[in-house]
Design a protein around this motif. Structure first.
Motif, mmCIF file in Angstrom:
data_model
loop_
_atom_site.group_PDB
_atom_site.id
_atom_site.type_symbol
_atom_site.label_atom_id
_atom_site.label_comp_id
_atom_site.label_asym_id
_atom_site.label_seq_id
_atom_site.Cartn_x
_atom_site.Cartn_y
_atom_site.Cartn_z
ATOM 1 N N GLU A 33 3.061 -62.650 -106.499
ATOM 2 C CA GLU A 33 3.960 -61.538 -106.192
ATOM 3 C C GLU A 33 3.183 -60.229 -106.146
ATOM 4 O O GLU A 33 3.423 -59.379 -105.293
ATOM 5 C CB GLU A 33 5.020 -61.393 -107.285
ATOM 6 N N VAL B 242 1.210 -59.613 -102.864
ATOM 7 C CA VAL B 242 2.063 -59.241 -101.737
ATOM 8 C C VAL B 242 2.616 -57.837 -101.938
ATOM 9 O O VAL B 242 2.558 -56.995 -101.031
ATOM 10 C CB VAL B 242 3.208 -60.261 -101.554
ATOM 11 N N SER B 243 3.110 -57.537 -103.131
ATOM 12 C CA SER B 243 3.715 -56.228 -103.361
ATOM 13 C C SER B 243 2.681 -55.108 -103.339
ATOM 14 O O SER B 243 3.008 -53.977 -102.990
ATOM 15 C CB SER B 243 4.501 -56.209 -104.671
ATOM 16 N N ILE C 202 -0.900 -61.251 -95.060
ATOM 17 C CA ILE C 202 -1.106 -61.446 -96.496
ATOM 18 C C ILE C 202 -1.041 -62.948 -96.714
ATOM 19 O O ILE C 202 -0.056 -63.494 -97.207
ATOM 20 C CB ILE C 202 -0.035 -60.698 -97.318
ATOM 21 N N ASP C 203 -2.111 -63.633 -96.307
ATOM 22 C CA ASP C 203 -2.089 -65.093 -96.340
ATOM 23 C C ASP C 203 -3.372 -65.708 -96.898
ATOM 24 O O ASP C 203 -3.616 -66.894 -96.737
ATOM 25 C CB ASP C 203 -1.784 -65.647 -94.957
#
Length: 82
Positions: free
Chosen positions: A20, A23-24, A45-46
């Protein structure tokens, strides 16, 4: 579906799923004044998963330290062993 979801990490050079916080962090940057001059782009974002394929496999990454900026973050149950 559990096996398929758990197998998604195999497509990422770091052999893990993003957190999390990872990503954030990107979202917070884009919402910040530091991104004021950015206009129209795609931010993947991978973990590099989109860079390889079966034809062009990626080597396992060496810099795979997890960024966990949330002190109360919980790993989704789907990724725990049954």
């Amino acid at each position: 579906m559990k096996a398929w979801i758990r197998g998604l990490a195999d497509a990422v050079p770091g052999k893990r799923i993003g957190t999390e916080s990872e990503v954030s962090a990107a979202i917070c940057f884009l919402l910040s004044p530091g991104a004021a001059f950015i206009s129209g782009d795609t931010l993947r974002i991978d973990g590099g998963a989109s860079q390889g394929s079966r034809v062009w496999p990626l080597p396992k990454a060496k810099n795979v330290e997890v960024f966990n900026g949330f002190h109360r973050a919980v790993k989704p149950k789907i990724f725990s062993q049954d």
